[in-house]
Design a protein around this motif. Structure first.
Motif, short mmCIF file in Angstrom:
data_model
loop_
_atom_site.label_atom_id
_atom_site.label_comp_id
_atom_site.label_asym_id
_atom_site.label_seq_id
_atom_site.Cartn_x
_atom_site.Cartn_y
_atom_site.Cartn_z
N UNK A 182 0.82 -1.21 0.00
CA UNK A 182 0.00 0.00 0.00
C UNK A 182 0.85 1.26 0.00
N UNK A 183 2.13 1.12 0.30
CA UNK A 183 3.01 2.28 0.42
C UNK A 183 4.30 2.03 -0.36
N UNK A 184 4.94 3.12 -0.72
CA UNK A 184 6.27 3.04 -1.32
C UNK A 184 7.29 3.47 -0.27
N UNK A 185 8.41 2.77 -0.21
CA UNK A 185 9.46 3.08 0.74
C UNK A 185 10.75 3.39 -0.01
N UNK A 242 -6.71 -7.87 -8.73
CA UNK A 242 -5.92 -7.55 -7.53
C UNK A 242 -5.22 -6.20 -7.67
N UNK A 243 -4.78 -5.90 -8.89
CA UNK A 243 -4.13 -4.61 -9.15
C UNK A 243 -5.16 -3.49 -9.23
N UNK A 256 -4.00 4.49 -10.26
CA UNK A 256 -4.26 5.89 -9.94
C UNK A 256 -5.70 6.31 -10.32
N UNK A 257 -6.62 5.35 -10.24
CA UNK A 257 -8.02 5.62 -10.51
C UNK A 257 -8.76 5.69 -9.17
N UNK A 262 1.14 4.46 -6.60
CA UNK A 262 0.56 3.70 -7.70
C UNK A 262 1.57 2.66 -8.14
N UNK A 263 1.17 1.78 -9.04
CA UNK A 263 2.10 0.74 -9.52
C UNK A 263 3.28 1.36 -10.24
#
Length: 462
Positions: A240-243, A444-445, A458-459, A275-276
């Protein structure tokens, strides 16, 4: 937890009086001064008045405190100011000084490393922030390296991390709000953002969620905060997060209008929203020209897709050899298959993770030779013994190496779980299972809701 909240409220409503003896007695009741060797109480005579210092041994800069105390000892009785506020302006030749009015603030500051001073006749406690924390050097992170970028990285001290970003962004719009989370740990959490670029709705949502956290501690630092902010669904493994452990990457994200969250004792930054496309980015993407950057992102995206679909597609073709055109006939297994292909693939998936865990637990000087020996044994002799076919070993070797092109460790395992799901469904239901697994991966994405209320594409999700 309710008992701790009641004790804290009681401390907040207990004001500091003018009697040093009563204040020191109250502090001695709350703190284990006699039992804890590192909790130091020191009585001095300053300007004809008795004073008591409280500080944590190991957090205080001895040279600074020596100069401050030397200045205080030179104050004569007739020169003593009337109250604590005047004393901070006249008697304390130091920058970070404030007067605390309740015992909750005193206990919080003291246990954080701030030196607290009670002087007889003064209402309030004089807090002198001359603390220092044990910290390692700001070396480049071992995982998140860059070919042309800076060579510094975040450390476990939150003040150092904020300074690394402030050094890069000399803009008055850069705001770093300090929060406190955890009834027992009282961990410092910094919310960093550019006030003129941030999404205000997301910012208010993040600050509200942090303020509503009712946890006893953040024992796992950043991961505990992430679980408190947004409880994930167990069946959706995507992060859920970017590190990031790089301050230059965090600074670039701030300038893009994102929110960066720092947690004390954690050498990485949490970046929102995600986002992905954000998760698969790496530090090198910021340092190369546009064309090179686009190529690297495209190549990384294609390799990421191959890590998920390569072995399931191979298994699907093995189960349906009539689908393979003659020009691609070489992909078929040529040798004798002693163990079903699906079991070979699943066994190698576990074996690769076993090698990875062994490499992490092996001393550095032995990890390289042991990895080479393990790779040779598994690669050469396992094929000769008949346990595995060479085609299976080739495709799994590609998947194992391709996983390291993914900068996000958590996303790598999410893709691995999707690949395992595809393999099992394909083995059980043939092409119907492959199609069902493909739909599950896409869903899932698409329905992986993040803290911003948007999915991985990003929707906006309701």
């Amino acid at each position: 937890m309710r008992k701790k909240e009641e004790e804290r409220e009681k401390l907040k409503h207990t004001k500091i009086g003018g009697s040093r003896e009563e204040n020191a007695g109250y502090m001695n009741q709350i703190l284990p001064v006699q039992e804890s060797f590192d909790l130091v109480k020191r009585d001095l005579l300053i300007g004809g008045r008795m004073a008591t210092f409280y500080f944590i041994d190991g957090f205080t800069k001895d040279e600074v405190m020596l100069k401050v105390m030397d200045s205080m000892m030179k104050i004569k009785e007739e020169e003593m100011p009337a109250d604590a506020q005047q004393f901070t302006r006249i008697g304390v030749p130091y920058v970070e000084v404030e007067v605390l009015e309740d015992f909750d603030a005193v206990i919080r500051n003291l246990l954080s490393g701030v030196t607290c001073l009670f002087i007889d006749g003064y209402e309030g406690c004089i807090a002198i922030d001359c603390r220092t924390y044990p910290a390692r050097g700001v070396d480049e992170p071992a995982k998140d390296k860059s070919l042309r970028g800076s060579r510094d990285g975040f450390v476990e001290t939150i003040v150092f991390n904020t300074a690394l970003m402030r050094r890069r962004i000399r803009d008055p719009h850069l705001v770093m709000e300090m929060k406190e989370v955890g009834d027992s740990s009282r961990t410092d959490v910094a919310v960093c953002y550019m006030s003129d670029r941030v999404d205000r709705e997301l910012l208010l949502n993040v600050k509200r969620r942090i303020g509503e956290i009712r946890a006893d501690d953040l024992r796992m630092n950043q991961q505990s905060l992430a679980e408190c902010l947004f409880r994930r669904k167990w069946y959706n493994p995507f992060p859920k997060f970017k590190y990031t452990e790089r301050p230059d990457t965090a600074a670039a994200c701030l300038l893009e209008g994102k929110i960066v969250i720092l947690v004390d004792n954690s050498p990485s930054a949490m970046i929102l929203p995600t986002s992905i496309f954000d998760v698969i980015e790496e530090a090198n993407d910021y340092y190369f020209p546009t064309l090179t950057n686009l190529y690297l992102k495209t190549a990384r995206g294609l390799i990421t897709l191959m890590t998920v679909f390569l072995t399931p597609v191979f298994l699907l073709f093995v189960q349906n050899p009539r689908w393979i055109p003659e020009v691609f006939d070489f992909v078929m297994v040529k040798g004798e298959v002693n163990i079903p292909i699906i079991f070979q693939l699943l066994m190698l998936e576990i074996a690769i993770d076993g090698l990875r865990l062994a490499a992490m637990s092996t001393p550095t000087m032995l990890s390289t030779p042991l990895s080479v020996i393990a790779g040779l044994v598994m690669g050469e002799f396992s094929v000769q013994s008949g346990w595995f076919n060479s085609e299976v070993m080739l495709y799994m070797a590609f998947v194992a190496v391709a996983n390291y092109t993914q900068p996000n460790f958590e996303l790598g395992y999410a893709l691995k779980f999707m690949r395992l799901e595809l393999l099992i469904l394909t083995a059980l239901l043939n092409w119907i299972g492959f199609a069902a697994g493909f739909v599950i991966v896409v869903l899932s994405i698409c329905f992986n809701k993040t803290l911003s209320g948007r999915n991985y594409l990003n929707v906006k999700l309701n």
